[in-house]
Design a protein around this motif. Structure first.
Motif, PDB file in Angstrom:
ATOM      1  N   ILE A   4      33.731  56.356  45.362  1.00 44.91           N
ATOM      2  CA  ILE A   4      33.670  55.210  45.501  1.00 44.91           C
ATOM      3  C   ILE A   4      32.183  54.435  45.879  1.00 44.91           C
ATOM      4  CG2 ILE A   4      33.882  52.520  46.421  1.00 44.91           C
ATOM      5  CD1 ILE A   4      36.892  53.679  45.803  1.00 44.91           C
ATOM      6  N   VAL A  29      38.466  46.658  46.906  1.00 43.81           N
ATOM      7  CA  VAL A  29      39.489  47.600  46.733  1.00 43.81           C
ATOM      8  C   VAL A  29      40.786  47.817  46.830  1.00 43.81           C
ATOM      9  CG1 VAL A  29      39.835  49.626  47.384  1.00 43.81           C
ATOM     10  CG2 VAL A  29      37.889  50.094  46.873  1.00 43.81           C
ATOM     11  N   ARG A  61      44.265  47.927  44.393  1.00 41.02           N
ATOM     12  CA  ARG A  61      45.592  48.833  44.846  1.00 41.02           C
ATOM     13  C   ARG A  61      46.899  48.200  44.188  1.00 41.02           C
ATOM     14  NH1 ARG A  61      47.376  52.563  42.906  1.00 41.02           N
ATOM     15  NH2 ARG A  61      48.874  54.197  44.482  1.00 41.02           N
ATOM     16  N   LEU A 100      36.637  49.906  39.145  1.00 38.27           N
ATOM     17  CA  LEU A 100      36.686  48.950  40.203  1.00 38.27           C
ATOM     18  C   LEU A 100      36.676  47.747  39.931  1.00 38.27           C
ATOM     19  CD1 LEU A 100      35.427  50.824  42.932  1.00 38.27           C
ATOM     20  CD2 LEU A 100      37.565  50.282  42.267  1.00 38.27           C
TER      21      LEU A 100
END
Length: 303
Positions: free
Chosen positions: A13, A29, A33, A238
Motif C-alpha cells: 500500500i 484500510v 479489513r 482496496l
C-alpha cells in the motif's frame, strides 16, 4: 488492519505524504479489513453476513490523541439509541416522526458525533473540529483564511456562522468575530431534535474526535473516506471491487472547491458524509437528522 510499517510494506500500500490523504487511506484500510473479517459483498454491492444483523450493529470511530473522552455509560446510551429497531425523534414543537425500518425517512438518525472541545473561552469550551463540520444546508464553518479556495462562497453558505480564526482576527483586527466558542453555543442552541432523551443538532458533516454510526451506514461499500482521485491509483483489492461511477470527477472537483483546506484536500469525514448523503438523496432543505452532533457528548483535545 495493518498495524506496523512492515504490514503496509507487505500489502504494498503506497503511503501518501500528505497528512489528510494518509488519514483517509488508513481509515479506508480499516473499513475494508472489517468488511473482509465479518462480511462478504454481493454482486449488487450490499454486505451480507448471516450471523450479524447490520441494522443492529454500531461502529464507534474514535481518535486516540484525545485527552478527554465520554464515559462508557454515556457512549452506550448513544449506541443503544442507534441499535433500536424503532425510535421516535421528536422536534421542539412536539411533533413526532417515527423511524420506519428500511425507509429513507428524513427523521432517521444514523450518525452521532461528539462535540469536540479545546480550552475555555469564558465559561464555554471552544469547538475544535471545524474542518470536519458543515452546518445545514451547506455552511462550511472552517475559517476562510485556512481554506484552499478562500474566496469561494456557496449559494447556501451562511457567512455569519463561519469561524474567524484567531490569527486572522489579530492580523485584521476583526470586531466581534464569530469564534469557536460562539460555534459551540450555536450548536447547543440548534439541538432541535429529541431522541431517546438526547438533544441532537442536525448537520451535514461532523466528527469531533468520536462518531457513532449505524453499522450498515459506516460499512457501506459504495462510500469511502478518500476522494475518487485518491482511490483510482490504489490496488484493486482496496477498492472493494465496487463500482465508483456514482462518484464522478465533477463531484470530486466540487469537494475540492468547497471544502478543501490549504493543502488542497477536504477532510476525510466530509468526503464520507457527502457520499452517504448522495446515496440517500438527502434533501438538505428539510434539515434531516441523518448526521447529528450531540453537544452533551464531549471529547477534548486539550483542556
Amino acid at each position: 488492519f495493518p498495524s506496523t510499517s512492515s504490514d503496509f510494506v507487505a500489502t504494498k500500500i503506497p503511503i501518501p505524504q500528505q497528512r489528510i490523504e494518509r488519514l483517509a487511506l488508513l481509515r479506508d484500510v480499516q473499513r475494508t479489513r472489517i468488511q473482509q473479517l465479518f462480511f462478504h459483498t454481493n454482486k449488487n454491492g450490499s454486505l451480507q453476513n448471516e450471523g450479524l444483523n447490520l441494522d443492529e450493529s454500531v461502529i464507534i470511530v474514535v481518535d486516540l490523541d484525545l485527552v478527554g473522552v465520554p464515559t462508557g455509560e454515556e457512549v452506550m446510551k448513544r449506541v443503544q439509541l442507534l441499535r433500536r429497531s424503532a425510535t421516535t425523534i421528536q422536534s421542539n414543537n412536539g411533533s413526532a416522526h417515527p423511524r420506519r425500518s428500511g425507509s429513507n425517512s428524513a427523521s432517521e438518525v444514523h450518525v452521532i458525533c461528539a462535540a469536540g472541545g479545546e480550552g475555555m473561552e469564558g465559561r464555554q469550551h471552544r469547538y475544535y473540529d471545524t474542518f470536519s463540520t458543515i452546518l445545514l444546508p451547506d455552511t462550511f464553518v472552517y475559517p476562510r483564511f485556512w481554506r484552499y479556495n478562500k474566496r469561494f462562497n456557496g449559494p447556501n453558505e451562511n457567512r455569519s456562522l463561519v469561524v474567524v480564526g484567531p490569527f486572522y482576527t489579530k492580523k485584521k483586527k476583526v470586531k466581534n468575530p464569530f469564534t469557536q466558542a460562539d460555534l459551540m453555543t450555536h450548536l447547543r442552541q440548534e439541538a432541535k431534535f429529541h431522541a431517546g432523551g438526547l438533544r441532537l443538532t442536525p448537520v451535514r458533516s461532523c466528527f469531533g474526535g468520536m462518531a457513532i454510526y449505524r453499522g450498515r451506514i459506516w460499512l457501506s461499500p459504495m462510500c469511502h473516506y478518500r476522494r475518487l482521485a485518491e482511490r483510482i491509483s490504489l490496488p484493486e483489492s482496496l477498492l472493494n471491487n465496487v463500482s465508483v461511477s456514482h462518484r464522478s470527477n465533477k463531484h470530486d472537483s466540487a469537494l475540492l472547491l468547497k471544502y478543501a483546506g490549504a493543502a488542497g484536500h477536504p477532510c476525510e469525514h466530509v468526503v464520507l458524509h457527502e457520499c452517504l448523503h448522495h446515496m440517500r438523496h438527502t434533501n438538505f432543505s428539510e434539515a434531516p437528522p441523518f448526521v447529528t452532533i450531540d453537544t452533551s457528548l464531549q471529547t477534548y483535545w486539550w483542556q
